[in-house]
Design a protein around this motif. Structure first.
Motif, mmCIF file in Angstrom:
data_model
loop_
_atom_site.group_PDB
_atom_site.id
_atom_site.type_symbol
_atom_site.label_atom_id
_atom_site.label_comp_id
_atom_site.label_asym_id
_atom_site.label_seq_id
_atom_site.Cartn_x
_atom_site.Cartn_y
_atom_site.Cartn_z
ATOM 1 N N SER A 1 0.818 -1.269 -0.015
ATOM 2 C CA SER A 1 -0.027 0.076 -0.082
ATOM 3 C C SER A 1 0.763 1.315 -0.219
ATOM 4 C CB SER A 1 -1.030 0.206 1.147
ATOM 5 O OG SER A 1 -0.116 -0.068 2.405
ATOM 6 N N ALA A 2 0.342 2.431 -0.364
ATOM 7 C CA ALA A 2 0.953 3.529 -0.340
ATOM 8 C C ALA A 2 1.792 3.948 1.083
ATOM 9 C CB ALA A 2 0.087 4.830 -0.527
ATOM 10 N N LYS A 3 0.960 3.658 2.031
ATOM 11 C CA LYS A 3 1.222 3.737 3.602
ATOM 12 C C LYS A 3 2.434 3.071 3.926
ATOM 13 C CE LYS A 3 -0.102 3.416 8.220
ATOM 14 N NZ LYS A 3 -1.318 3.141 9.133
ATOM 15 N N GLU A 4 2.388 1.495 3.290
ATOM 16 C CA GLU A 4 3.630 0.629 3.524
ATOM 17 C C GLU A 4 4.851 1.246 2.889
ATOM 18 O OE1 GLU A 4 1.423 -3.502 4.376
ATOM 19 O OE2 GLU A 4 1.658 -2.801 2.175
ATOM 20 N N ILE A 5 4.625 1.507 1.709
ATOM 21 C CA ILE A 5 5.584 2.154 0.847
ATOM 22 C C ILE A 5 6.370 3.349 1.354
ATOM 23 C CG2 ILE A 5 6.424 3.192 -1.344
ATOM 24 C CD1 ILE A 5 4.203 1.562 -2.810
ATOM 25 N N GLY A 6 5.685 4.511 1.946
ATOM 26 C CA GLY A 6 6.324 5.441 2.744
ATOM 27 C C GLY A 6 7.024 5.086 3.866
ATOM 28 N N TYR B 1 3.881 11.761 4.372
ATOM 29 C CA TYR B 1 4.191 12.850 3.337
ATOM 30 C C TYR B 1 3.681 11.901 1.914
ATOM 31 C CZ TYR B 1 5.516 15.975 6.806
ATOM 32 O OH TYR B 1 5.909 16.789 7.893
ATOM 33 N N PHE B 2 4.495 10.885 1.926
ATOM 34 C CA PHE B 2 4.431 10.132 0.628
ATOM 35 C C PHE B 2 2.909 9.590 0.560
ATOM 36 C CE2 PHE B 2 4.531 5.978 -1.587
ATOM 37 C CZ PHE B 2 4.994 6.629 -2.813
ATOM 38 N N ALA B 3 2.507 9.169 1.656
ATOM 39 C CA ALA B 3 0.933 8.568 1.763
ATOM 40 C C ALA B 3 -0.008 9.705 1.043
ATOM 41 C CB ALA B 3 0.564 8.001 2.738
ATOM 42 N N ASP C 1 12.875 14.854 -3.776
ATOM 43 C CA ASP C 1 11.710 15.266 -3.104
ATOM 44 C C ASP C 1 10.600 14.351 -3.243
ATOM 45 O OD1 ASP C 1 10.417 15.846 -5.499
ATOM 46 O OD2 ASP C 1 11.085 18.011 -5.226
ATOM 47 N N ILE C 2 9.625 14.439 -2.391
ATOM 48 C CA ILE C 2 8.443 13.312 -2.790
ATOM 49 C C ILE C 2 7.782 13.401 -4.285
ATOM 50 C CG2 ILE C 2 6.039 12.781 -2.122
ATOM 51 C CD1 ILE C 2 8.152 12.440 0.223
ATOM 52 N N SER C 3 7.961 14.511 -4.819
ATOM 53 C CA SER C 3 7.228 14.306 -6.449
ATOM 54 C C SER C 3 8.153 13.571 -7.296
ATOM 55 C CB SER C 3 6.913 15.723 -6.797
ATOM 56 O OG SER C 3 8.318 16.473 -7.109
ATOM 57 N N GLN C 4 9.413 13.824 -6.864
ATOM 58 C CA GLN C 4 10.471 12.977 -7.793
ATOM 59 C C GLN C 4 10.622 11.631 -7.707
ATOM 60 O OE1 GLN C 4 13.812 15.460 -6.805
ATOM 61 N NE2 GLN C 4 13.745 16.681 -8.465
ATOM 62 N N ILE C 5 10.306 11.191 -6.406
ATOM 63 C CA ILE C 5 10.320 9.844 -5.718
ATOM 64 C C ILE C 5 8.982 9.007 -6.359
ATOM 65 C CG2 ILE C 5 9.736 8.133 -3.895
ATOM 66 C CD1 ILE C 5 11.624 10.018 -2.441
ATOM 67 N N TYR C 6 7.935 9.772 -6.329
ATOM 68 C CA TYR C 6 6.607 9.403 -7.017
ATOM 69 C C TYR C 6 6.602 9.153 -8.526
ATOM 70 C CZ TYR C 6 1.558 9.156 -8.352
ATOM 71 O OH TYR C 6 0.635 8.920 -8.972
ATOM 72 N N GLN C 7 7.162 10.112 -9.147
ATOM 73 C CA GLN C 7 7.394 9.884 -10.673
ATOM 74 C C GLN C 7 8.375 8.931 -10.779
ATOM 75 O OE1 GLN C 7 9.011 13.658 -12.620
ATOM 76 N NE2 GLN C 7 9.643 12.374 -14.483
ATOM 77 N N SER D 1 -0.899 4.314 -9.968
ATOM 78 C CA SER D 1 -0.053 4.629 -11.064
ATOM 79 C C SER D 1 1.687 4.209 -10.568
ATOM 80 C CB SER D 1 0.368 6.233 -11.157
ATOM 81 O OG SER D 1 -0.972 6.690 -11.462
ATOM 82 N N LEU D 2 1.683 3.780 -9.227
ATOM 83 C CA LEU D 2 2.792 3.216 -8.637
ATOM 84 C C LEU D 2 3.066 1.824 -9.400
ATOM 85 C CD1 LEU D 2 2.760 4.095 -4.971
ATOM 86 C CD2 LEU D 2 3.720 5.306 -6.858
ATOM 87 N N VAL D 3 4.379 1.415 -9.765
ATOM 88 C CA VAL D 3 4.500 0.137 -10.455
ATOM 89 C C VAL D 3 5.636 -0.554 -9.702
ATOM 90 C CG1 VAL D 3 5.672 -0.975 -12.434
ATOM 91 C CG2 VAL D 3 4.438 1.303 -12.632
ATOM 92 N N ALA D 4 5.395 -1.861 -9.345
ATOM 93 C CA ALA D 4 6.266 -2.842 -8.450
ATOM 94 C C ALA D 4 7.710 -2.905 -9.276
ATOM 95 C CB ALA D 4 5.586 -4.223 -8.438
ATOM 96 N N GLY D 5 8.480 -2.852 -8.385
ATOM 97 C CA GLY D 5 9.979 -3.005 -9.322
ATOM 98 C C GLY D 5 10.918 -2.658 -8.026
#
Length: 404
Positions: free
Chosen positions: A64-69, A83-85, A108-114, A95-99
């Motif tokens: 989940s987004a929370k677990e990734i964060g 912040y990530f969540a 920053d958070i936006s770059q990590i998300y991208q 939109s997040l892809v496993a890997g």
């Protein structure tokens, strides 16, 4: 009359005092809100613009987004999981892809998300001024990026990598980088992968020496083990994007664990220890596969035995007609890693039920190069690159030392 004036004056003072307190309270609230807003905004910024450390982070499709964060926070990449969540909630977790991704506190958070939306093989998404060097790319592939960032020409940089005079100078400055080095070594082979913030270099030679200075500093914790095991610095460099020193120590410990028994098997069955170890490493992915870590099967040995506790059905990848395909197969389960290694040795010696001399060329080989090639020739592996992979493992980790 005088009393009335004093009473009104006292009342006015009380009112002014109340208003002052109210204004002070409002001011504190506004300051608090401004600070909270600043801190909240800061939470989405890069945790440390000066910390160019790269950490490999694996995202599972079930995360989940929370677990990734939480994972990113635990690894020191972001300030807080929330912040990530929150960012992911706004822009879409789907939109997040496993890997597995190289991430850093300079993002920053936006770059990590991208980056996490780009899938496996993605490189760090960075702000201007930062440059990423990957060990999965050649000198020519990275030359333009590095040269532009440092203000030198691409051709000059490529020439510097292979300049014998510069290599001699580098060897004098950083002799430990060149211990047990391969004869065809170039200076690019000694560039440590990672994120750099380049200053304008005086020349291409100066740039290369700056890169090697960074590598030398980074590898200091490795040097004692590299020298003791007569391994090249490139072995540690290759792990820069795959766990660094922690993974290096884990892999070396795995070699030490099975090396002694591989020598015992050589005396009994004549199998070169370097081959036994390298195959165990390759087939088990450094004892990181479920087949090895759970079932002590280091060599991917299959079986028809359906007895409870003697086998397990797992997915495997094989090369069929030049194509990699995924199949279900039944694999042997062993009580210990020694049982697995002994079974492997017996297979090479006794062959198969339909051909007792199946691996005669492997047994007849006097060196690991010939033995590795024979594994393909004799049909042990279906992958045409198998001999090359086995030889690379042996050379990188100096496994031939156990053949003596």
């Amino acid at each position: 009359m005088e009393f009335e004036k004093r009473r009104r004056s006292s009342s006015d003072k009380k009112k002014r005092s109340i208003w002052k307190r109210l204004l002070g309270l409002v001011l504190l609230i506004l300051i608090g809100a401004a600070v909270a807003l600043y801190l909240n905004h800061r939470g989405y910024e890069a945790k440390n613009p000066n910390d160019t450390t790269v950490t490999m982070v694996t995202i599972k499709s079930s995360d989940s987004a929370k677990e990734i964060g939480q994972q990113l926070e635990k690894k020191g990449i972001i300030r807080g999981a929330n912040y990530f969540a929150n960012y992911t909630k706004k822009y879409g977790a789907k939109s997040l892809v496993a890997g597995t991704y190289p991430l850093s506190p300079v993002q920053d958070i936006s770059q990590i998300y991208q980056e996490l939306t780009e899938g496996a093989g993605a490189e760090p998404v960075l702000s201007d001024g930062y440059t990423f060097i990957s060990n999965n790319k050649t000198a020519d592939q990275t030359a333009s990026t590095i040269a532009d960032a440092a203000g030198v020409s691409k051709s000059a940089l490529l020439s510097a990598y292979s300049d014998s005079a510069l290599q001699a100078k580098a060897k004098m400055l950083y002799p430990q980088l060149f211990l047990n080095a391969k004869s065809n070594l170039t200076l690019y082979d000694l560039v440590y992968p990672g994120i750099y913030k380049f200053k304008k270099a005086k020349s291409a030679d100066d740039l290369v020496l700056t890169l090697l200075k960074h590598t030398n500093q980074t590898l200091k914790p490795y040097y004692a083990q590299l020298q003791q095991n007569k391994m090249p610095a490139s072995t540690a460099i290759l792990l820069a994007e795959n766990g660094g020193k922690t993974e290096f120590d884990r892999r070396l410990a795995f070699i030490k664990k099975i090396a002694s028994y591989s020598q015992d098997l050589q005396s009994q069955y004549g199998i070169l220890p370097s081959i036994s170890i390298a195959q165990a490493i390759h087939e088990s992915n450094w004892d990181d596969s479920a087949l090895s870590s759970k079932y002590n099967n280091y060599y991917g040995v299959k079986t028809d035995d359906t007895t409870a506790g003697k086998s397990v059905v797992l997915q495997t990848q094989e090369v069929v007609n030049g194509q990699t395909v995924t199949k279900n197969a039944r694999f042997a389960v062993y009580d210990s890693y020694k049982d697995s290694m002994k079974a492997h040795a017996k297979t090479l010696v006794n062959g198969n039920s339909w051909n007792a001399n199946q691996f005669a060329d492997v047994l007849a080989a006097k060196n690991y190069q010939d033995a590795a090639q024979a594994l393909s020739t004799d049909g042990y592996a279906t992958d045409p690159n198998y001999p090359k992979l086995i030889i690379q493992i042996i050379q990188n980790w100096n496994l031939s030392q156990y053949d003596k």
